[in-house]
Design a protein around this motif. Structure first.
Motif: not given
Length: 192
Positions: A46-53, A74-85
């Motif tokens: 899972a991943a998001n760029r700053g907004f859930a979903g 993260y450096a390219t704009g992803y906000n939250a990564l993986g199963a634990y966001q």
């Protein structure tokens, strides 16, 4: 050495915890599955760029990439990564505390290990770890640590601590979280 043995020895070396708990108790208590399910539907990619979903497909094979790769995302704009966001600062702090190398693969086991460090490591959420290791009986403070770490866990009012921010909403009830914490504490303290 396994990532778990490295984490345990690092935690002991720095005196952050006498014995970083092993994964089976966290799984069997239901705590890790609750968090994973609430944050990312159990998806380790899972991943998001700053907004859930906002990235419903996640990142293909994210769970086969390294710590260094995750830092690049993260450096390219992803906000939250993986199963634990995991957000960037949380991820980097846990990686440092665990002593994970840049080439450590962020597979399911390592993502779980980071979540365990956040829960029981005693650095970021000390009230949570103190409750789990039997040094405190303050379940309310422990649950507060949990919902302040993960937006999917409901506060006492039933909302997320971060309700409405970037699309966050609670989908794990406060009662479910309390029950899982109580069960985990029982499992961890009964073996001490």
């Amino acid at each position: 050495p396994t990532s778990e043995s490295i984490a345990r020895s690092t935690a002991v070396m720095y005196g952050r915890t006498a014995n970083l708990p092993v994964r089976p108790a966290f799984e069997q208590s239901g705590l890790l599955p609750l968090i994973r399910g609430g944050e990312a539907g159990g998806n380790y990619n899972a991943a998001n760029r700053g907004f859930a979903g906002d990235t419903p497909e996640g990142i293909v094979n994210l769970d086969t990439l390294t710590v260094a790769n995750w830092n690049s995302f993260y450096a390219t704009g992803y906000n939250a990564l993986g199963a634990y966001q995991l957000i960037r600062s949380t991820f980097q702090g846990a990686v440092k505390r665990l002593g994970l190398a840049r080439d450590t693969i962020m597979d399911k086991k390592t993502q779980d290990l980071i979540a365990i460090e956040l829960i029981a490591g005693g650095v970021k959420r000390p009230a949570l770890s103190a409750y789990l290791n039997g040094k405190s009986d303050d379940l309310d403070a422990a649950v507060k640590g949990l919902y302040r770490e993960w937006a999917a866990i409901a506060t006492e009012t039933g909302n997320s601590e971060y309700d409405g921010l970037a699309g966050n909403a609670a989908n794990v009830s406060n009662d479910e979280a309390r029950e899982a914490l109580q069960q985990l504490r029982q499992m961890l303290t009964s073996t001490q």
